[in-house]
Design a protein around this motif. Sequence first.
Motif, PDB file in Angstrom:
ATOM      1  N   UNK A 177      39.765 -30.819 -14.324  1.00 44.11           N
ATOM      2  CA  UNK A 177      39.057 -31.830 -13.536  1.00 44.11           C
ATOM      3  C   UNK A 177      38.650 -31.282 -12.175  1.00 44.11           C
ATOM      4  N   UNK A 178      39.544 -30.509 -11.566  1.00 41.67           N
ATOM      5  CA  UNK A 178      39.226 -29.906 -10.271  1.00 41.67           C
ATOM      6  C   UNK A 178      38.044 -28.953 -10.402  1.00 41.67           C
ATOM      7  N   UNK A 179      38.043 -28.122 -11.441  1.00 42.90           N
ATOM      8  CA  UNK A 179      37.009 -27.094 -11.592  1.00 42.90           C
ATOM      9  C   UNK A 179      35.627 -27.703 -11.811  1.00 42.90           C
ATOM     10  N   UNK A 180      35.518 -28.645 -12.760  1.00 36.74           N
ATOM     11  CA  UNK A 180      34.166 -29.144 -13.058  1.00 36.74           C
ATOM     12  C   UNK A 180      33.645 -30.089 -11.986  1.00 36.74           C
ATOM     13  N   UNK A 181      34.526 -30.861 -11.353  1.00 34.45           N
ATOM     14  CA  UNK A 181      34.046 -31.729 -10.267  1.00 34.45           C
ATOM     15  C   UNK A 181      33.643 -30.907  -9.048  1.00 34.45           C
ATOM     16  N   UNK A 182      34.312 -29.781  -8.827  1.00 34.29           N
ATOM     17  CA  UNK A 182      33.918 -28.888  -7.741  1.00 34.29           C
ATOM     18  C   UNK A 182      32.522 -28.341  -8.000  1.00 34.29           C
ATOM     19  N   UNK A 183      32.305 -27.782  -9.188  1.00 30.32           N
ATOM     20  CA  UNK A 183      31.001 -27.196  -9.512  1.00 30.32           C
ATOM     21  C   UNK A 183      29.886 -28.235  -9.428  1.00 30.32           C
ATOM     22  N   UNK A 184      30.150 -29.427  -9.933  1.00 28.63           N
ATOM     23  CA  UNK A 184      29.131 -30.482  -9.914  1.00 28.63           C
ATOM     24  C   UNK A 184      28.930 -31.046  -8.511  1.00 28.63           C
ATOM     25  N   UNK A 185      30.028 -31.284  -7.814  1.00 30.07           N
ATOM     26  CA  UNK A 185      29.958 -31.959  -6.525  1.00 30.07           C
ATOM     27  C   UNK A 185      29.343 -31.135  -5.413  1.00 30.07           C
ATOM     28  N   UNK A 186      29.390 -29.790  -5.518  1.00 29.53           N
ATOM     29  CA  UNK A 186      28.843 -28.967  -4.435  1.00 29.53           C
ATOM     30  C   UNK A 186      27.375 -28.616  -4.661  1.00 29.53           C
ATOM     31  N   UNK A 187      26.797 -29.006  -5.804  1.00 25.98           N
ATOM     32  CA  UNK A 187      25.399 -28.665  -6.072  1.00 25.98           C
ATOM     33  C   UNK A 187      24.447 -29.228  -5.013  1.00 25.98           C
ATOM     34  N   UNK A 188      24.555 -30.520  -4.610  1.00 29.83           N
ATOM     35  CA  UNK A 188      23.604 -31.019  -3.598  1.00 29.83           C
ATOM     36  C   UNK A 188      23.643 -30.227  -2.296  1.00 29.83           C
TER      37      UNK A 188
END
Length: 246
Positions: A177-188
Amino acid sequence: MTDQDPTPSPTRARLLRHLPLALIAIVAVTGALTLRDYISFDTLRENRAALLALRDSNYLAVAGGFLAAYVAIVAFSLPGAAVASVTGGFLFGLVPGTALNVLSASIGAVVIFLAARAGLGRVLSAKLDGSEGKLRALRDGLRQNEVSVLLLLRLVPAVPFFVANLLPALVGVKLWNFAWTTALGIIPGALVFTSIGVGVGSVFDRGETPDLSLLWAPQVIGPLLGLAALAALPIVLRAWRRRKGI
């Protein structure tokens, strides 16, 4: 002569678990004191021609070196993450630069997350699991809303990146959960910094410094806060349903 037991003692094992985070802290402090003047826009300005020539002669090697350097900056909480993101746009363009920035920052975040979870995070998670009262309610709330909280940490610009890396490790968040939310959340945010890098050459030609305050411009902060509100919506709905007994 007796054989020594190769199994480390409990005390030694505990110390070894804290060693990765301790090393990161030492490198972070050392880097803050010694590297701040080197990882800067002035350094990029002075070396931009050489960097572009090197990229043109060996694109893959430069991309790999950039990724490794950015991972180290994030993993050791070194100064210069914003400069690195802008450099990614300057060297590789918007789409490849954003992809490299997101990949590098995500890998570095996972490294520091694992280091923190192995030591201090393991201790605090155990205490939270055995807690009662308000602490237990806090723990249960975090577990139920784990993904939403992680996305909020990434989407709200006021939360420092290293805090969003460390805090989840200290409360027992799942690695996936940490890994994929990090990758998704920092895109903007990565898109904003990379786009600044795409035009940084003309900024240098005018004798100016890149304006990172663009992140707080209404046309940027508005959509970010909108995404944060969407991430918070499941938390609000769960709280409302719990109050209504649904």
